[in-house]
Design a protein around this motif. Structure first.
Motif, PDB file in Angstrom:
ATOM      1  N   VAL A 455       0.717  -1.131  -0.031  1.00 34.39           N
ATOM      2  CA  VAL A 455       0.104   0.082   0.012  1.00 34.39           C
ATOM      3  C   VAL A 455       0.942   1.025   0.033  1.00 34.39           C
ATOM      4  O   VAL A 455       0.548   2.234  -0.866  1.00 34.39           O
ATOM      5  N   LYS A 456       1.963   1.334   0.780  1.00 33.84           N
ATOM      6  CA  LYS A 456       2.803   2.463   0.879  1.00 33.84           C
ATOM      7  C   LYS A 456       3.543   2.653  -0.406  1.00 33.84           C
ATOM      8  O   LYS A 456       3.693   3.774  -1.022  1.00 33.84           O
ATOM      9  N   PHE A 457       4.102   1.661  -1.243  1.00 35.32           N
ATOM     10  CA  PHE A 457       4.652   1.735  -2.267  1.00 35.32           C
ATOM     11  C   PHE A 457       3.532   2.249  -3.389  1.00 35.32           C
ATOM     12  O   PHE A 457       3.904   3.154  -4.335  1.00 35.32           O
ATOM     13  N   PRO A 490      -1.807  -2.447  10.941  1.00 33.65           N
ATOM     14  CA  PRO A 490      -0.775  -1.365  10.520  1.00 33.65           C
ATOM     15  C   PRO A 490      -1.453  -0.852   8.857  1.00 33.65           C
ATOM     16  O   PRO A 490      -1.012   0.525   8.791  1.00 33.65           O
ATOM     17  N   THR A 491      -2.153  -1.516   8.055  1.00 32.14           N
ATOM     18  CA  THR A 491      -2.584  -1.096   6.871  1.00 32.14           C
ATOM     19  C   THR A 491      -3.620  -0.061   7.041  1.00 32.14           C
ATOM     20  O   THR A 491      -3.556   1.129   6.567  1.00 32.14           O
ATOM     21  N   ALA A 492      -4.442  -0.160   7.728  1.00 29.48           N
ATOM     22  CA  ALA A 492      -5.453   0.657   8.323  1.00 29.48           C
ATOM     23  C   ALA A 492      -4.922   1.942   8.831  1.00 29.48           C
ATOM     24  O   ALA A 492      -5.297   3.036   8.550  1.00 29.48           O
ATOM     25  N   SER A 493      -4.064   1.910  10.098  1.00 31.66           N
ATOM     26  CA  SER A 493      -3.491   2.838  10.364  1.00 31.66           C
ATOM     27  C   SER A 493      -2.690   3.862   9.544  1.00 31.66           C
ATOM     28  O   SER A 493      -2.518   4.993   9.536  1.00 31.66           O
ATOM     29  N   PHE A 494      -1.818   3.334   8.729  1.00 31.78           N
ATOM     30  CA  PHE A 494      -1.107   3.862   7.729  1.00 31.78           C
ATOM     31  C   PHE A 494      -2.286   4.748   6.849  1.00 31.78           C
ATOM     32  O   PHE A 494      -1.907   6.108   6.492  1.00 31.78           O
ATOM     33  N   LEU A 495      -2.992   4.338   6.228  1.00 34.81           N
ATOM     34  CA  LEU A 495      -4.283   4.830   5.448  1.00 34.81           C
ATOM     35  C   LEU A 495      -4.891   5.985   6.232  1.00 34.81           C
ATOM     36  O   LEU A 495      -4.949   7.156   5.451  1.00 34.81           O
TER      37      LEU A 495
END
Length: 507
Positions: A455-457, A490-495
């Protein structure tokens, strides 16, 4: 079935009202709040007297008994204040129970309500008004889940948890990765108002097994850990399992607590492995098994606790006394194929059968059952109503890997294969924005899969974090990440940290 009834203290379900704390270890932990160094328990499953002078109860080596809503709120928003020293508890023959204490569990741990109030106050003071409101909402949701899910689940073991030594091949994969990368820890962003940990006071860090930039990390390691752990958990549950969630080694720091909770579906059959620690006393894992008893479990590096995370309330409500504690969570979902006794099992690749079932619209776990309800949810239970509200068309949010219009970027994002995705993008940058016939872009696939690094990429290379599936009528990447993995992933937190919106499908 649970016997639930309304009382002066709220709604109680009798299976969880009368709980005891098991005494298994010969060495009790005397106090969790004092900064004294203790001898660590010799057994991994231990009962503890968690009272101390600051809570108005003298420390003693005599183990105490307690249940839900005593160490931390679990079924209600307040902790019991039915103290053990009150007259009706000290001398029940000569003292009637006041009405406000009827059906309230006895509180042997002192004033835990003030401790909890300070916990919640810390979250609310960290954020603005909207964040403070989310602190309260997240707590309300956590408590609702710990009441609703355990009484609604199909369980696959007698007690619900078991401590063992991690199989050597599993622990070696994880420990080698930790030793090579433990100095490269990324701060976790829990998102506004998240209350699963006291992250506003004690930060947590992640060493992500998904990160291909770390030595030995990437999709290959993630798959290898899943494959190595699956046999052990399948043998324990008697069920065929498919991988569900695994994102890395979480490092807790001094003072950390983990609020007691049950995991969001479809996280059902799980394991915690203690990877490494530097502590002054055991940081106990408090679990509530199917037998209605609370047990404090201590773990040394290499210990592995198997637990039915969808129905066993688990957490660490006493602060970490030490420098750090590193563990990894490995989650699976039952496919619906039983491996027990004389149950028919035709063998074959469990994941291939799961994908085939999903392609037929069965949702994978529905293969061996009538109807569309996952096999681990009991028909007629409160969770069935909740599940059907979230799945109005009676199907799980699984995706067919071969949807028309899927590109190599879609498939790589789906698998969490950052290396292949980068190669595909290098050849054609526009592939990041490609949609399949259902309006899914690679960032939707990565978010649903919980592949944070992917997701970050994609975000770094211009992916639209607020794009919606189904021609603009479906969910955003953040909504899919929260729906499948929960707000604390972590995915939800990053978004959330980059301002992504959580918008669900238009029903």
């Amino acid at each position: 079935a649970l016997n639930c009834r309304s009382t002066m203290f709220g709604r109680y379900c009798s299976l969880f009202t009368v709980l005891t704390l098991l005494v298994i270890s010969p060495v009790p932990v005397k106090a969790f709040w004092k900064r004294e160094k203790k001898e660590e328990a010799t057994d991994g499953a231990t009962a503890a007297n968690v009272a101390n002078d600051s809570n108005g109860v003298k420390p003693t080596e005599t183990p105490v008994e307690y249940g839900v809503d005593v160490s931390f709120p679990m079924h209600h928003s307040r902790v019991s204040n039915n103290y053990a020293w009150l007259p009706h508890n000290m001398d029940p023959v000569h003292n009637d129970i006041p009405s406000k204490y009827k059906d309230m569990p006895v509180q042997p741990l002192g004033d835990r309500q003030t401790y909890y109030d300070d916990f919640l106050k810390g979250c609310k003071e960290k954020w603005d008004a909207s964040g403070a409101a989310r602190c309260q909402q997240n707590e309300d949701d956590r408590i609702a889940m710990t009441l609703r899910q355990p009484q609604s689940m199909q369980n696959y073991t007698d007690v619900g948890f078991k401590k063992i030594r991690a199989p050597q091949k599993v622990f070696k994969l994880i420990k080698d990765f930790w030793d090579a990368n433990k100095e490269i820890q990324t701060p976790e962003n829990w998102g506004k108002g998240n209350t699963y940990t006291n992250n506003w006071d004690s930060a947590t860090y992640m060493v992500s097994v998904e990160n291909g930039g770390l030595r030995g990390g990437g999709a290959g390691l993630k798959k290898a850990i899943w494959d190595a752990a699956r046999e052990t958990i399948q043998e324990w549950t008697g069920e065929e399992l498919t991988e569900c969630s695994l994102y890395g080694i979480r490092v807790y720091t001094e003072g950390s607590i983990l609020a007691p909770h049950v995991d969001r579906l479809p996280l059902v059959s799980s394991a915690i492995i203690n990877v490494a620690q530097d502590v002054d006393e055991p940081w106990v894992l408090e679990v509530y098994g199917h037998d209605g008893k609370a047990t404090n479990v201590t773990m040394e590096p290499g210990d592995m606790v198997l637990y039915e995370s969808h129905s066993v309330i688990h957490g660490r409500p006493y602060p970490l006394n030490g420098r750090y504690y590193a563990n990894i969570f490995i989650h699976f979902e039952p496919t619906g194929h039983s491996l027990r006794h004389n149950s028919k099992n035709d063998g074959g690749d469990v994941h291939e059968k799961y994908r085939d079932a999903t392609a037929r619209g069965a949702g994978g776990h529905e293969v061996d059952q009538i109807g569309d309800l996952p096999s681990y949810i009991q028909p007629g239970s409160p969770e069935e109503s909740n599940w059907r509200m979230r799945h109005p068309h009676g199907s799980r949010s699984q995706r067919n890997s071969f949807t028309t219009g899927s590109t190599p970027a879609h498939l790589a994002a789906q698998k969490g294969d950052l290396k292949s995705l980068a190669q595909a993008v290098e050849k054609d940058k526009s592939i990041i924005h490609a949609e399949d016939e259902n309006g899914w872009k690679p960032i939707h696939e990565a978010s649903r899969g919980g592949h944070t690094d992917v997701v970050k990429f994609l975000y770094k290379h211009g992916a639209d974090v607020n794009a919606r599936t189904s021609e603009g009528a479906g969910g955003t990447p953040l909504w899919w990440a929260q729906k499948v993995h929960g707000d604390d992933h972590p995915t939800a937190s990053f978004l959330e940290s980059i301002g992504a919106l959580s918008i669900g499908p238009e029903l």
